[in-house]
Design an enzyme around this catalytic site. Structure first.
Site, PDB file in Angstrom:
ATOM      1  N   ASP A   1       0.895  -1.115   0.013  1.00  0.00           N
ATOM      2  CA  ASP A   1      -0.041  -0.089   0.172  1.00  0.00           C
ATOM      3  C   ASP A   1       0.852   1.291  -0.004  1.00  0.00           C
ATOM      4  OD1 ASP A   1      -2.713   1.217   0.627  1.00  0.00           O
ATOM      5  OD2 ASP A   1      -1.672   2.089   2.336  1.00  0.00           O
TER       6      ASP A   1
ATOM      7  N   GLU B   1       0.623  -0.790  -5.065  1.00  0.00           N
ATOM      8  CA  GLU B   1      -0.528   0.051  -5.090  1.00  0.00           C
ATOM      9  C   GLU B   1       0.158   1.674  -5.193  1.00  0.00           C
ATOM     10  OE1 GLU B   1      -3.868   2.426  -3.336  1.00  0.00           O
ATOM     11  OE2 GLU B   1      -1.556   2.248  -2.484  1.00  0.00           O
TER      12      GLU B   1
END
Length: 535
Positions: free
Chosen positions: A202, A244
């Protein structure tokens, strides 16, 4: 699937929100034991890998992306043994499992931060980025403009400001400290030793800070991420690392490295342009962004999606396009969040079955590894009146039973959708099982058809000229397998199509309809066709 390509290049992923899926113990929260009972449903979709959203202990100020313990399981979801059971059950069904790893930041409740703020001499003090002034790194943008006035927050206990690129409850880790590297390496090993198949990393562009820069995509970031990849390759071969990063495709290219960094990167900019093209009846945004997308190293892949757990981000469009998208897809202010739209797939498409089929067929035929978001396979709705992004994270609708068959609790973590046309009593998985034309069975059909064609799984793309802005056509091609001609009408009016170059079978026709060579195809509104040459 091909033996010559890595598994993640040709897979279809399924994004699983554990809290939203199935409650096994009656506390109103989904959990791993409940999810085990629904793995057959996930398997039936034809997907290959489950992406599990954060399941770590957390105060849940950011739905689990504010991690308070990197090597535990939130008590709402069960225990580490429950996670192991889920992992084993998924693997027994041939499903791989990846999990989120939040490298950039943790929660203010994490013991590291609590020790750091309490004592300037603590070894944990240097796990975070501190300053006596909020004037440093002024060129870094504020990501959550609607809630955060600064990337710095003053901590009265610590007596200094701490740095955060996201919410002020999520202090950034200090990657200039080698001890943080070792901590993160040990976190990765912990889960990889348990047998997971990889990570979705992330928010990776923000690991380092440097004066005079926007503090994104810095060279030091890539040095660290390459070290992460070396760890996986050396100690856990065959596992995948997914980035991401909400960036332009050319800015993402360095995250692939020379094939020695991430194997997979999210392609954020294609997503809003699919909606833009469908609403305008104009293929130009799709063609432009894919033409702008650079070649990537062998063995790597883009990752694509229509919707996920976050808002439909409009960061990667112009201000004028963003305003137009808000007007078209989020006419009520409540539908907007940050620089995006907090709505699910079906409400975005006005519950129009034709648009749903066209957009899914288009998405599944473009290059990249696709992700399906839980609930979209049955056309679930949303609840824009819930706070933050929770309106797209409501309980899965399994049946017409109380709480949509999700839980026997008196109250669920969020209310189920109970308003037409997305009311759980009529829109649920059980009701759609027996209907061959349901969203559920059409999803299965689309994925199975895609996965049955090597050219669609990982073939090259070549545009086909149509002389009509509303008619998008391209060929997907790979060596040793039939090419697939993909043809779409992005408008709500009938359009003349193409004259086919040979006798061709429409893969999206349930009856396997064959069109004769040179036959001029008339395209119905929002028509979608995948053609292969008839043998």
């Amino acid at each position: 699937m091909s033996d010559t390509k890595p598994w993640y290049q040709e897979a279809v992923f399924f994004e699983l929100n554990i809290r939203a899926y199935r409650d096994s113990d009656g506390d109103g929260n989904g959990d791993f034991r409940g999810a085990i009972t629904k793995l057959d449903h996930i398997k039936s979709l034809g997907v290959d890998c489950i992406w599990v959203q954060p399941m770590y202990p957390s105060p849940l100020r950011d739905d689990g992306y504010d991690v308070a313990d990197y090597t535990g399981i939130h008590t709402d979801f069960g225990t580490l043994d429950d996670f192991r059971a889920f992992l084993d059950a998924a693997h027994a069904r041939g499903l791989r499992v990846i999990i989120d790893v939040v490298m950039n930041h943790c929660s203010i409740d994490h013991p590291w931060f609590q020790a750091a703020r309490a004592d300037r001499n603590s070894p944990y003090r240097d796990y975070f980025v501190w300053s006596d002034t909020p004037e440093k790194y002024k060129e870094a943008r504020i990501i959550f403009l609607d809630t955060e006035p600064s990337n710095w927050t003053y901590d009265t206990v610590a007596g200094q400001y701490f740095w955060h690129r996201f919410y002020s409850s999520q202090p950034d880790l200090n990657y200039d400290n080698p001890a943080v590297h070792e901590e993160m390496f040990n976190v990765l090993r912990f889960w990889l030793d348990m047998g997971i198949d990889g990570f979705r990393a992330d928010a990776v562009p923000y690991l380092y800070e440097r004066e005079g820069t926007n503090c994104e995509n810095l060279p030091e970031t890539h040095v660290f991420l390459k070290a992460v990849r070396r760890l996986l390759d050396a100690e856990y071969p065959g596992r995948v690392l997914i980035a991401e990063a909400n960036q332009w495709p050319e800015d993402l290219l360095p995250y692939f490295g020379d094939g020695d960094e991430f194997q997979v990167c999210f392609h954020f900019p294609i997503m809003p342009r699919l909606y833009m093209a469908l609403k305008r009846g104009d293929k130009t945004p799709i063609i432009d962004i894919l033409n702008r997308t650079p070649p990537i190293p062998p063995g790597t892949q883009w990752m694509t999606f229509l919707r996920n757990h976050d808002e439909l981000t409009l960061e990667m469009v112009t201000p004028e396009e963003r305003q137009w998208m808000w007007e078209q897809y989020a006419p009520e202010l409540r539908m907007r969040l940050n620089l995006g739209i907090r709505r699910r797939l079906m409400p975005l498409l006005d519950d129009d079955r034709r648009r749903w089929l066209a957009l899914n067929a288009l998405f599944l035929s473009l290059p990249g590894t696709p992700i399906l978001y839980y609930g979209d396979e049955i056309g679930m709705g949303d609840n824009i009146w819930l706070e933050d992004r929770h309106g797209c994270r409501t309980p899965m609708q399994w049946s017409a039973e109380r709480h949509a068959g999700f839980s026997e609790a008196a109250r669920t973590y969020q209310p189920v959708i109970d308003q037409p046309p997305y009311d759980y009593r009529t829109r649920n998985a059980a009701a759609q099982e027996a209907d061959p034309d349901s969203y559920l069975n059409l999803t299965r059909f689309l994925i199975a058809t895609r996965q049955g064609q090597p050219a669609l799984r990982a073939g090259a793309l070549a545009w086909v000229e149509t002389s009509d802005a509303a008619v998008l056509a391209f060929r997907r091609m790979t060596e040793g397998a039939p090419a697939v001609l993909c043809l779409f009408n992005l408008s709500d009016s009938v359009r003349p199509g193409l004259a086919l170059p040979a006798d061709m079978r429409d893969l999206l026709s349930r009856e396997g309809r064959v069109f004769a060579a040179k036959q001029q195809i008339e395209l119905a509104p929002f028509a979608a066709h995948w053609f292969v040459e008839e043998a």
